[in-house]
Design a protein around this motif. Structure first.
Motif, PDB file in Angstrom:
ATOM      1  N   ALA A 164      53.131   7.209 -19.261  1.00 61.35           N
ATOM      2  CA  ALA A 164      53.950   5.997 -19.245  1.00 61.35           C
ATOM      3  C   ALA A 164      54.354   5.596 -20.657  1.00 61.35           C
ATOM      4  CB  ALA A 164      53.183   4.862 -18.571  1.00 61.35           C
ATOM      5  N   LEU A 165      53.438   5.753 -21.598  1.00 53.01           N
ATOM      6  CA  LEU A 165      53.733   5.382 -22.978  1.00 53.01           C
ATOM      7  C   LEU A 165      54.802   6.293 -23.573  1.00 53.01           C
ATOM      8  CD1 LEU A 165      50.116   4.729 -24.336  1.00 53.01           C
ATOM      9  CD2 LEU A 165      51.824   3.018 -23.714  1.00 53.01           C
ATOM     10  N   SER A 166      54.704   7.583 -23.297  1.00 52.40           N
ATOM     11  CA  SER A 166      55.644   8.532 -23.899  1.00 52.40           C
ATOM     12  C   SER A 166      57.022   8.456 -23.268  1.00 52.40           C
ATOM     13  CB  SER A 166      55.104   9.956 -23.782  1.00 52.40           C
ATOM     14  OG  SER A 166      54.967  10.335 -22.423  1.00 52.40           O
ATOM     15  N   SER A 167      57.085   8.058 -21.990  1.00 52.88           N
ATOM     16  CA  SER A 167      58.368   8.078 -21.295  1.00 52.88           C
ATOM     17  C   SER A 167      59.132   6.767 -21.395  1.00 52.88           C
ATOM     18  CB  SER A 167      58.154   8.419 -19.813  1.00 52.88           C
ATOM     19  OG  SER A 167      57.377   7.404 -19.168  1.00 52.88           O
ATOM     20  N   LYS A 168      58.426   5.654 -21.577  1.00 54.07           N
ATOM     21  CA  LYS A 168      59.120   4.366 -21.499  1.00 54.07           C
ATOM     22  C   LYS A 168      58.669   3.364 -22.535  1.00 54.07           C
ATOM     23  CE  LYS A 168      60.579   1.003 -18.002  1.00 54.07           C
ATOM     24  NZ  LYS A 168      60.476   0.610 -16.585  1.00 54.07           N
ATOM     25  N   HIS A 169      57.409   3.401 -22.908  1.00 51.40           N
ATOM     26  CA  HIS A 169      56.850   2.349 -23.765  1.00 51.40           C
ATOM     27  C   HIS A 169      56.456   2.931 -25.123  1.00 51.40           C
ATOM     28  CE1 HIS A 169      56.846  -0.354 -20.327  1.00 51.40           C
ATOM     29  NE2 HIS A 169      56.304   0.621 -19.620  1.00 51.40           N
ATOM     30  N   ASP A 170      57.477   3.288 -25.889  1.00 50.28           N
ATOM     31  CA  ASP A 170      57.242   3.952 -27.165  1.00 50.28           C
ATOM     32  C   ASP A 170      57.153   2.990 -28.348  1.00 50.28           C
ATOM     33  OD1 ASP A 170      59.842   3.094 -27.284  1.00 50.28           O
ATOM     34  OD2 ASP A 170      60.715   5.069 -27.682  1.00 50.28           O
ATOM     35  N   GLY A 171      57.258   1.699 -28.075  1.00 47.51           N
ATOM     36  CA  GLY A 171      57.171   0.713 -29.145  1.00 47.51           C
ATOM     37  C   GLY A 171      58.506   0.161 -29.584  1.00 47.51           C
ATOM     38  N   SER A 172      59.597   0.716 -29.066  1.00 49.51           N
ATOM     39  CA  SER A 172      60.919   0.252 -29.481  1.00 49.51           C
ATOM     40  C   SER A 172      61.174  -1.201 -29.097  1.00 49.51           C
ATOM     41  CB  SER A 172      62.005   1.151 -28.888  1.00 49.51           C
ATOM     42  OG  SER A 172      61.936   1.184 -27.476  1.00 49.51           O
ATOM     43  N   ILE A 173      60.471  -1.702 -28.094  1.00 46.72           N
ATOM     44  CA  ILE A 173      60.637  -3.096 -27.693  1.00 46.72           C
ATOM     45  C   ILE A 173      60.286  -4.045 -28.836  1.00 46.72           C
ATOM     46  CG2 ILE A 173      58.290  -3.366 -26.774  1.00 46.72           C
ATOM     47  CD1 ILE A 173      59.485  -5.055 -24.511  1.00 46.72           C
ATOM     48  N   LEU A 174      59.420  -3.605 -29.736  1.00 45.60           N
ATOM     49  CA  LEU A 174      58.998  -4.459 -30.854  1.00 45.60           C
ATOM     50  C   LEU A 174      60.067  -4.559 -31.934  1.00 45.60           C
ATOM     51  CD1 LEU A 174      55.352  -3.130 -31.283  1.00 45.60           C
ATOM     52  CD2 LEU A 174      56.101  -5.111 -29.962  1.00 45.60           C
ATOM     53  N   ASP A 175      61.040  -3.649 -31.909  1.00 48.81           N
ATOM     54  CA  ASP A 175      62.048  -3.607 -32.959  1.00 48.81           C
ATOM     55  C   ASP A 175      63.139  -4.658 -32.787  1.00 48.81           C
ATOM     56  OD1 ASP A 175      60.769  -1.452 -34.162  1.00 48.81           O
ATOM     57  OD2 ASP A 175      61.861   0.006 -32.934  1.00 48.81           O
TER      58      ASP A 175
ATOM     59  N   ALA B 222      54.505 -10.496 -21.396  1.00 49.41           N
ATOM     60  CA  ALA B 222      53.581  -9.927 -22.382  1.00 49.41           C
ATOM     61  C   ALA B 222      53.251  -8.472 -22.104  1.00 49.41           C
ATOM     62  CB  ALA B 222      52.289 -10.753 -22.422  1.00 49.41           C
ATOM     63  N   ALA B 223      53.179  -8.092 -20.836  1.00 49.28           N
ATOM     64  CA  ALA B 223      52.711  -6.747 -20.485  1.00 49.28           C
ATOM     65  C   ALA B 223      53.561  -5.635 -21.105  1.00 49.28           C
ATOM     66  CB  ALA B 223      52.636  -6.597 -18.966  1.00 49.28           C
ATOM     67  N   PRO B 224      54.899  -5.671 -21.012  1.00 46.21           N
ATOM     68  CA  PRO B 224      55.681  -4.600 -21.652  1.00 46.21           C
ATOM     69  C   PRO B 224      55.545  -4.599 -23.174  1.00 46.21           C
ATOM     70  CG  PRO B 224      57.016  -5.786 -20.029  1.00 46.21           C
ATOM     71  CD  PRO B 224      55.760  -6.584 -20.242  1.00 46.21           C
ATOM     72  N   ILE B 225      55.339  -5.770 -23.777  1.00 43.69           N
ATOM     73  CA  ILE B 225      55.167  -5.847 -25.227  1.00 43.69           C
ATOM     74  C   ILE B 225      53.832  -5.224 -25.620  1.00 43.69           C
ATOM     75  CG2 ILE B 225      54.945  -7.423 -27.188  1.00 43.69           C
ATOM     76  CD1 ILE B 225      56.877  -9.310 -25.739  1.00 43.69           C
ATOM     77  N   VAL B 226      52.778  -5.511 -24.860  1.00 40.58           N
ATOM     78  CA  VAL B 226      51.472  -4.900 -25.116  1.00 40.58           C
ATOM     79  C   VAL B 226      51.558  -3.381 -24.958  1.00 40.58           C
ATOM     80  CG1 VAL B 226      49.089  -4.700 -24.300  1.00 40.58           C
ATOM     81  CG2 VAL B 226      50.146  -6.956 -24.523  1.00 40.58           C
ATOM     82  N   MET B 227      52.259  -2.936 -23.909  1.00 38.82           N
ATOM     83  CA  MET B 227      52.419  -1.496 -23.711  1.00 38.82           C
ATOM     84  C   MET B 227      53.194  -0.881 -24.872  1.00 38.82           C
ATOM     85  SD  MET B 227      51.105   0.009 -20.941  1.00 38.82           S
ATOM     86  CE  MET B 227      52.200   1.277 -20.298  1.00 38.82           C
ATOM     87  N   GLY B 228      54.224  -1.575 -25.341  1.00 43.16           N
ATOM     88  CA  GLY B 228      54.985  -1.080 -26.477  1.00 43.16           C
ATOM     89  C   GLY B 228      54.134  -0.984 -27.731  1.00 43.16           C
ATOM     90  N   TYR B 229      53.302  -1.995 -27.943  1.00 43.33           N
ATOM     91  CA  TYR B 229      52.397  -1.982 -29.091  1.00 43.33           C
ATOM     92  C   TYR B 229      51.435  -0.801 -28.992  1.00 43.33           C
ATOM     93  CZ  TYR B 229      48.765  -3.570 -32.337  1.00 43.33           C
ATOM     94  OH  TYR B 229      47.850  -3.654 -33.358  1.00 43.33           O
TER      95      TYR B 229
END
Length: 207
Positions: free
Chosen positions: A62-73, A128-135
């Protein structure tokens, strides 16, 4: 102190708190309090789910396919025109996976501790959940984590490394003494009665 809470420090954290507060119509100080409680809790739930090779593999996928941290940018863009429904749907899916049937218990516990109604808590968690996953995804990439053991160690380090062996924050919060109430368990942990978690949670719930 849990490393995940570093996300709430500085300009990035201020932007997140302001955005969530504006989205949910809550004061920024109360929003910050909820996020300080919720973010380590979500990571603890992820750690519990990743305690098996299959769970860890699913999380890393899940992290590699969708939640790579770009949401934090671009948190400004995330909150600028109101949270997109796709983000809320993503958050709901994450919560359903990591909390399962205990999600209402978590929401009610955070509601009682913060004084914010449970439906608003649910919305804060969805954001918060998608942001935590992105982090988490960004930390995984930076640490080049590629196996279950590495993911478990990463999650432990982000939680502050203060978990007692064989017990994580998620299971401890969810009725550690088996009496059907998680509020008294939280209170006990704040007072240091539940092993190594007392120090970690004292600063979060002991307000």
């Amino acid at each position: 102190m849990s490393e995940i809470l570093n996300l709430l420090k500085g300009s990035l954290g201020s932007e997140m708190i302001r955005g969530v507060a504006r989205e949910t119509g809550q004061p920024e100080d109360k929003t910050a309090d909820v996020l300080q409680m919720a973010m380590p809790l979500l990571l603890g739930a992820m750690k519990k789910n990743a305690s098996t090779p299959q769970g860890a593999e699913g999380l890393m996928k899940a992290l590699s396919s969708k939640h790579d941290g770009s949401i934090l940018d671009n948190l400004g863009g995330l909150f600028g025109g109101g949270i997109d429904q796709s983000v809320l749907n993503d958050g709901a899916g994450i919560l359903g996976h990591v909390l399962g049937g205990r999600q209402p218990m978590v929401e009610n516990a955070l509601s009682q501790k913060s004084g914010i109604d449970a439906s608003t808590i649910a919305n804060i968690l969805k954001i918060a959940a998608p942001i935590v996953m992105g982090y988490l995804g960004r930390q995984q990439s930076q640490a080049n984590i590629a196996d279950a053991g590495g993911m478990d160690a990463l999650l432990g380090s982000l939680l502050g490394g203060q978990q007692s062996q064989g017990m994580d924050m998620f299971s401890a919060l969810l009725d550690a003494d088996g009496d059907g109430s998680i509020i008294d368990d939280v209170s006990d942990m704040v007072q240091g009665k539940k092993g190594g978690l007392g120090g970690l949670l004292g600063g979060l719930f002991g307000k």
